[in-house]
Design an enzyme around this catalytic site. Structure first.
Site, mmCIF file in Angstrom:
data_model
loop_
_atom_site.group_PDB
_atom_site.id
_atom_site.type_symbol
_atom_site.label_atom_id
_atom_site.label_comp_id
_atom_site.label_asym_id
_atom_site.label_seq_id
_atom_site.Cartn_x
_atom_site.Cartn_y
_atom_site.Cartn_z
ATOM 1 N N MET A 160 16.786 16.711 9.754
ATOM 2 C CA MET A 160 17.709 15.589 9.699
ATOM 3 C C MET A 160 18.710 15.765 10.826
ATOM 4 O O MET A 160 19.435 16.756 10.860
ATOM 5 C CB MET A 160 18.401 15.547 8.337
ATOM 6 C CG MET A 160 19.412 14.442 8.179
ATOM 7 S SD MET A 160 19.940 14.214 6.445
ATOM 8 C CE MET A 160 20.618 15.824 6.064
ATOM 9 N N ARG A 301 21.944 16.231 -1.078
ATOM 10 C CA ARG A 301 23.200 16.565 -1.750
ATOM 11 C C ARG A 301 22.950 17.239 -3.090
ATOM 12 O O ARG A 301 23.644 18.198 -3.439
ATOM 13 C CB ARG A 301 24.053 15.303 -1.902
ATOM 14 C CG ARG A 301 24.700 14.914 -0.595
ATOM 15 C CD ARG A 301 25.421 13.589 -0.640
ATOM 16 N NE ARG A 301 26.113 13.371 0.635
ATOM 17 C CZ ARG A 301 26.751 12.262 0.958
ATOM 18 N NH1 ARG A 301 26.785 11.248 0.110
ATOM 19 N NH2 ARG A 301 27.351 12.147 2.137
ATOM 20 N N TYR A 440 28.477 21.305 4.453
ATOM 21 C CA TYR A 440 27.453 20.394 4.988
ATOM 22 C C TYR A 440 26.952 19.402 3.949
ATOM 23 O O TYR A 440 27.274 19.492 2.780
ATOM 24 C CB TYR A 440 26.316 21.140 5.666
ATOM 25 C CG TYR A 440 25.497 22.148 4.905
ATOM 26 C CD1 TYR A 440 25.447 22.220 3.527
ATOM 27 C CD2 TYR A 440 24.727 23.065 5.630
ATOM 28 C CE1 TYR A 440 24.667 23.148 2.882
ATOM 29 C CE2 TYR A 440 23.941 24.007 4.986
ATOM 30 C CZ TYR A 440 23.911 24.041 3.602
ATOM 31 O OH TYR A 440 23.126 24.969 2.977
ATOM 32 N N GLU A 441 26.192 18.404 4.441
ATOM 33 C CA GLU A 441 25.729 17.261 3.639
ATOM 34 C C GLU A 441 26.893 16.489 3.023
ATOM 35 O O GLU A 441 26.811 16.005 1.903
ATOM 36 C CB GLU A 441 24.750 17.713 2.556
ATOM 37 C CG GLU A 441 23.496 18.371 3.077
ATOM 38 C CD GLU A 441 22.767 17.534 4.120
ATOM 39 O OE1 GLU A 441 22.900 16.290 4.083
ATOM 40 O OE2 GLU A 441 22.088 18.110 4.983
ATOM 41 N N GLY A 442 27.953 16.334 3.790
ATOM 42 C CA GLY A 442 29.148 15.665 3.308
ATOM 43 C C GLY A 442 30.072 16.671 2.658
ATOM 44 O O GLY A 442 29.751 17.235 1.611
#
Length: 590
Positions: A160, A301, A440-442
């Site tokens: 990603m 997430r 990470y991932e928001g």
């Protein structure tokens, strides 16, 4: 060394998340209890016997980079190929492309075991599974036919590509560009950073999912498109063709997850091919790439939340083994000769039980989230309600669980005392690994904002209150059970749910009244409050489902020692904005 807690994982899936009932009702296809148990048992063996022994190699040796090529730690490439050959990558993959089509919740449970054995190793498959979901949901038939089968099998891996040097969480600032060629393909140019498993030697091909802008794209996130960019182009017969113009420029030297290559990727510098520009294929519609990528990100997430659970479980096991072996001082109640194992000291026992209780609470939240995803895909009349439940729990699963991962790993070092600060004991490695997961991932701050501003309004604001009412059922069961082992569990959980209810209504009123600053200021403490209240109720649910005093004792410990924090968190949500605003002047004056 880590041993997979297969029995605890299976129990939580069946009796706390609700998979047992769903299987009985035939809502999970052909999945039976026997099949579930067999898969978990085999996954546990592979995690404990194959992955865990190579964890230290990955942590101490790390990856190497030279001339655009990345070499994984010794034994890791072969380990990955054995793992993929076992069919583990395909558990929840689409049946039409070689997947087993099993529930997300079962795959989530195996993900926990892979990550506990080695978070750095499990990161590669996690991103591949996300790429599969995005491609299956939004890719053209031709792209699916060419790429999905080998991604599902694990023969190829996926990535990603979002982040750029000037654009971290703010995707409005993306600069990577895509130029139409005229034959249905695009030439991709730009730099991406922090790309997990962006280059490695475990597979013959790597499939990058890359966000970029078309020349006439609108500004901001409305002008982002998603492209599939393979490391090697793929011929019509499925064989590998020419090397694409995409290269790993460097890998990061990180605090933890050393076995996972974190790459800086360069697209279109003319290194490969006759014409500069990496050849890419549009996924979904032009300028709709963010919606496509969010299919992958939502999957990621939840799986990052599981990383928090995983590291916490491994750190707890490591600390418990040390506490049972290490002898120091005298302890009340220890009648053996010489110094007592430190597990006999009250503070050590309190710390270990805190680690265990938080880990199991976070596990239950993640598994309930995964089960909601499965139920939302059934096509039944209640599927929409389940999808809302998954949406509500996803930011909590990600943020609460990864915060717990850091907390528990830090406590593990504390149990070791001074030896925890020494790398040879292995305790510090878990904290180093865990620290990336809240980022990470928001980031977890973004997850809290998502929970408050997007998820609390679901169903006109009623969905979250329906969920709280469901949790009250667990508290009531504990309160009315007349089970001495539960102590004050029911009453303490009732108080926590009162705190959650009050904070929820306050934030909903702030949103509807245009007081956005109050909502944003209270978001992070609210998410923690939510996780503690839900986690405590799930532990009570586990106690009500059987296995005697052990589960009841742990639920009581959580309720009487940890859940009281919800009162202070509610106060921060409802009364913290004014002091935050007043004190912020200190920062602005710096």
């Amino acid at each position: 060394m880590y041993r997979s807690p297969v029995e605890e994982i299976a129990f939580t899936l069946k009796h706390v998340a609700g998979i047992g009932k769903a299987m009985e009702e035939g809502r999970l296809g052909d999945l039976s209890e026997d099949l579930l148990d067999a898969i978990l048992e085999e996954a546990g063996k592979f995690a404990s016997d194959e992955i865990a022994p190579l964890y230290k190699v990955g942590d101490t040796q790390g990856c190497t980079h030279a001339d655009g090529k990345v070499t994984l730690p010794d034994g890791w490439a072969d380990l990955y190929r054995r793992w993929a050959a076992g069919g583990w990558n395909a558990i929840s993959g689409p049946v039409d492309f070689g997947g087993q089509g099993l529930p997300v919740s079962l795959n989530t449970a195996t993900q926990e075991m892979w990550n506990s054995a080695s978070m750095g190793f499990a990161l590669g498959p996690m991103l591949t599974m996300g790429a599969i979901e995005a491609l299956e949901a939004h890719g053209s038939d031709s792209l699916k036919a060419k790429f999905l089968e080998k991604l599902v099998s694990g023969e190829w891996t996926g990535t990603m590509n979002l982040t750029e040097p000037q654009a971290g969480s703010d995707l409005n600032a993306l600069r990577a560009r895509a130029e139409p060629v005229g034959d249905g393909t695009y030439r991709i140019f730009g730099q991406k950073i922090f790309i997990t498993w962006g280059e490695h030697d475990a597979t013959d091909n790597i499939v990058h999912l890359v966000l970029a802008r078309l020349p006439d794209a609108p500004a901001g996130t409305r002008g982002i498109s998603l492209f599939l960019v393979p490391k090697f182009l793929v011929n019509d017969d499925g064989s590998l063709g020419a090397r694409n113009d995409a290269i790993c420029h460097s890998i990061e030297h990180k605090l933890g997850i050393h076995g996972s290559p974190t790459c800086t990727m360069i697209y279109g510098d003319g290194r490969h091919g006759e014409t500069p520009g990496a050849i890419g294929y549009l996924i979904g519609e032009e300028n709709r790439g963010l919606a496509c990528m969010f299919t992958m990100m939502n999957n990621a997430r939840l799986n990052v939340g599981i990383q928090g659970v995983s590291v916490a479980e491994a750190a707890y096991q490591h600390a418990l083994a040390y506490a049972l072996d290490r002898r120091q001082g005298k302890a009340p109640g220890h009648d053996g000769e010489g110094m007592a194992p430190i597990v006999h000291h009250a503070d050590i026992r309190r710390t270990l039980l805190t680690m265990k209780a938080l880990t199991q609470a976070a596990r239950a939240i993640c598994y309930n989230c995964a089960h909601a995803i499965d139920m939302g895909r059934t096509g039944e009349d209640d599927a929409a309600r389940w999808r809302d439940r998954a949406g509500l729990l996803t930011p909590v699963a990600k943020a609460f669980s990864t915060d717990i991962g850091v907390d528990v790993a830090s406590m593990g070092i504390q149990v070791h005392g001074g030896m925890g600060f020494i790398e040879e004991t292995g305790a510090a490695a878990y904290l180093r690994d865990a620290r990336i997961a809240p980022i990470y991932e928001g980031t977890n701050g973004i997850q809290a904002i998502d929970l408050v501003t997007r998820k609390l309004p679901l169903g006109g604001g009623a969905h979250v209150h329906d969920y709280i009412a469901e949790l009250r059922g667990d508290a009531e069961t504990a309160r009315t059970s007349n089970e001495p082992a539960l102590g004050e569990t029911g009453a303490r959980l009732d108080a926590a749910l009162d705190d959650l209810e009050a904070a929820t209504r306050f934030l909903q009123d702030a949103l509807s009244g245009g007081r956005m600053e109050e909502a944003l200021a209270g978001a992070t403490p609210y998410l923690r409050l939510f996780g503690l209240a839900a986690g405590g109720c799930y532990l009570a649910r586990a106690a009500a489902s059987g296995n005697g005093e052990g589960r009841a004792a742990l639920a009581r410990f959580f309720a009487e020692n940890l859940v009281g924090e919800t009162a202070a968190l509610k106060d921060r949500v409802m009364a913290g904005t004014a002091s935050l605003e007043a004190a912020s002047a200190i920062l602005m004056a710096s």
